[in-house]
Scaffold this active site. Structure first.
Site, PDB file in Angstrom:
ATOM      1  N   LYS A 177      45.970  33.932 -16.978  1.00 61.12           N
ATOM      2  CA  LYS A 177      46.634  34.276 -18.113  1.00 61.12           C
ATOM      3  C   LYS A 177      46.107  35.549 -18.478  1.00 61.12           C
ATOM      4  O   LYS A 177      45.117  36.208 -18.559  1.00 61.12           O
ATOM      5  CB  LYS A 177      45.799  33.250 -19.135  1.00 61.12           C
ATOM      6  CG  LYS A 177      46.732  33.096 -20.383  1.00 61.12           C
ATOM      7  CD  LYS A 177      46.297  32.129 -21.450  1.00 61.12           C
ATOM      8  CE  LYS A 177      47.166  32.251 -22.853  1.00 61.12           C
ATOM      9  NZ  LYS A 177      46.531  31.041 -23.845  1.00 61.12           N
ATOM     10  N   SER A 208      50.190  28.157 -26.341  1.00 63.05           N
ATOM     11  CA  SER A 208      50.606  29.873 -25.799  1.00 63.05           C
ATOM     12  C   SER A 208      50.376  29.934 -24.091  1.00 63.05           C
ATOM     13  O   SER A 208      50.814  30.913 -23.670  1.00 63.05           O
ATOM     14  CB  SER A 208      49.710  30.571 -26.515  1.00 63.05           C
ATOM     15  OG  SER A 208      48.246  30.534 -26.105  1.00 63.05           O
ATOM     16  N   SER A 218      46.913  24.968 -27.266  1.00 58.85           N
ATOM     17  CA  SER A 218      47.493  25.956 -26.342  1.00 58.85           C
ATOM     18  C   SER A 218      47.174  25.854 -24.696  1.00 58.85           C
ATOM     19  O   SER A 218      47.884  26.377 -23.786  1.00 58.85           O
ATOM     20  CB  SER A 218      47.219  27.350 -26.503  1.00 58.85           C
ATOM     21  OG  SER A 218      47.794  27.940 -27.609  1.00 58.85           O
TER      22      SER A 218
END
Length: 494
Positions: free
Chosen positions: A79, A159, A183
């Site tokens: 990420k 997210s 998330s």
């Protein structure tokens, strides 16, 4: 040879050890998939092909000697919130334009030490602020799942939408992710993958771009419960650079897989039965209860009376901490700089152009609730509510509950640019209704794929555990995975 990208981490680990294929072959297979799919799915914002091949070759040399780490030769996606030395790290925000850190996050350092291979950096909501992966400066991530008979693009959740899409579409074997209010778990539920948010303090936050420091926690997204357990073992550690990381031995999470759940007490909180909750979510929850009961677990009804205050309290605490954390982005030392007639105007121009709408919204909310005259009315009150939420969980554990079962999300994935949700940010925030309590209390939570809705889209069930008892979540999660079976999207991309 079988399609190497269809392997689980556990299978690939065994095949690499047996020399059935090389890490370079495995890595090249995933790089080919990324090349074919990324233009349509937008999961990666930076692909590190040369670095990946070099890491894979090094792993092959290590494996040839009959040694190797727990993840030797396994290709992963990272990420964009995790600092990676010399590689694009921008939290998918324009304000960090061109930033490449000269250091490595502790979590990724742990993964490389165990032999993992980095394929690239994954798309995400800007500064991890979002529930749909539509706030990224690099554009929307697209869910590899579609409704039956439809070509409509769906969101992967946020997210960590890039992480979830990359795993679901076989663009990596597993991915790092972070969870501030859901998330990891919400995108996992939307993409038919497994995502675990560990206990606060289980993984170091050092080198991870901060959103809300008392809520943020790193964790993995993977295809199976076993794979997520393997990744968690490598990611977790105490870290002198992060004083919130806890010095508790990291167990062999994989050892919990397959253990009987007979005699475990599973709590079902009445307050998670929301008014207007879709029948499909209710049915899925009941199915999960039945699976665990059939496996020998004891099901008990519990009450968590402060659950209804969790979402409003979260959306005071998180923006307040974001307002403080994001104050450092001013165009002075790194990232974007937009000139002005003086330093104040340069600050204003840089922040106005550098932050997206959602980041601005949360900074403004956070600054407001921390301001003189409002601090006591909002922020202090929200922290008191947080204490009460934690106490609800503490009472459940004190009454012998081993884990709590709830839905992961109030619906399946929704459409990209859903006007109803974009016109009303509060409706978007309601996607976190089942997940924020876990962050407010600092507890571990896992989302496991549990079924498909009427349109053929995946739905997840959430298990919440005691502090630092992720092993029980893997143990119980495996029962749900075994009962539900596996889910794969029909390939329409690439």
């Amino acid at each position: 040879m079988t399609d190497l990208t269809k392997l689980t981490i556990a299978e690939a680990r065994k095949g690499l050890k047996n020399r059935d294929y090389t890490s370079l072959e495995l890595t090249d297979a995933f790089l080919s998939n990324i090349e074919a799919a990324n233009a349509q799915l937008n999961a990666y914002v930076a692909v590190t092909a040369d670095k990946a091949r070099n890491m894979a070759k090094a792993s092959d040399e290590t494996l040839a000697k009959g040694v190797g780490g727990a993840l030797e030769g396994i290709p992963l996606g990272i990420k964009d919130l995790f600092a990676t030395n010399g590689v694009h790290t921008q939290a998918c925000s324009h304000i960090l334009d061109g930033f490449k850190p000269a250091y490595e996050s502790t979590v990724t350092t742990n993964l490389w030490a165990d032999g993992a291979v980095m394929l690239g950096k994954l798309n995400m909501d800007e500064f991890a602020m979002g529930s749909s992966n539509e706030t990224s400066y690099y554009g929307d991530v697209i869910n590899p799942w579609r409704k039956q008979g439809s070509n409509q693009d769906l969101v992967p959740g946020g997210s960590s939408g890039g992480s979830a899409t990359a795993v679901a579409a076989r663009l990596c074997m597993g991915a790092t992710a972070t969870d501030t209010g859901g998330s990891i778990r919400q995108p996992a539920a939307f993409t038919g993958t497994v995502g675990i948010k560990p206990t606060y303090g289980r993984c170091s936050r050092w080198g991870i771009v901060a959103f809300a420091s008392s809520l943020d926690q790193a964790g993995p997204i993977a295809h199976t419960v076993r794979d997520s357990a393997i990744l968690m073992k490598s990611m977790a550690s105490v870290d002198p650079k992060d004083t919130t990381s806890v010095d508790i031995e990291v167990p062999d999470y994989e050892a919990a897989i397959g253990k009987s759940v007979k005699g475990l007490k599973i709590g079902i909180p009445a307050e998670y039965r929301l008014d207007g909750m879709p029948g499909e979510i209710e049915e899925l929850w009941q199915k999960g209860i039945d699976w665990l009961k059939d496996a020998g677990a004891e099901i008990v009804d519990i009450s968590m009376p402060h659950t209804k205050y969790a979402l409003p309290a979260y959306y005071i605490v998180a923006p307040a901490e974001a307002s403080s954390n994001l104050a450092r982005y001013d165009g002075v030392r790194y990232g974007l700089r937009v000139p002005g007639k003086d330093i104040v105007e340069m600050y204003e121009n840089t922040r106005a152009e550098g932050f997206g709408d959602e980041a601005k919204r949360r900074i403004l909310i956070g600054t407001y609730v921390l301001s003189a005259g409002y601090y006591d009315a909002y922020y202090l009150k929200a922290q008191k509510v947080r204490t009460l939420i934690k106490r609800d969980f503490d009472l459940a554990w004190a009454n012998g509950v081993d884990a709590i079962l709830t839905p992961a999300t109030p619906s399946a994935a929704f459409g990209v640019a859903d006007q109803d949700l974009h016109a009303d940010p509060v409706k978007m925030y309601l996607n976190d209704i089942f997940t924020v309590t876990v962050n407010m209390a600092g507890l571990p939570g896992i989302s496991v794929p549990a079924g498909l809705d009427k349109d053929g889209l995946p739905l997840g069930l959430q298990l919440i555990g005691k502090p630092f008892d992720e092993s029980t979540l893997f143990q119980v999660g495996q029962v749900i995975e075994d009962a539900a079976g596996s889910f794969e999207p029909d390939k329409w991309w690439g």
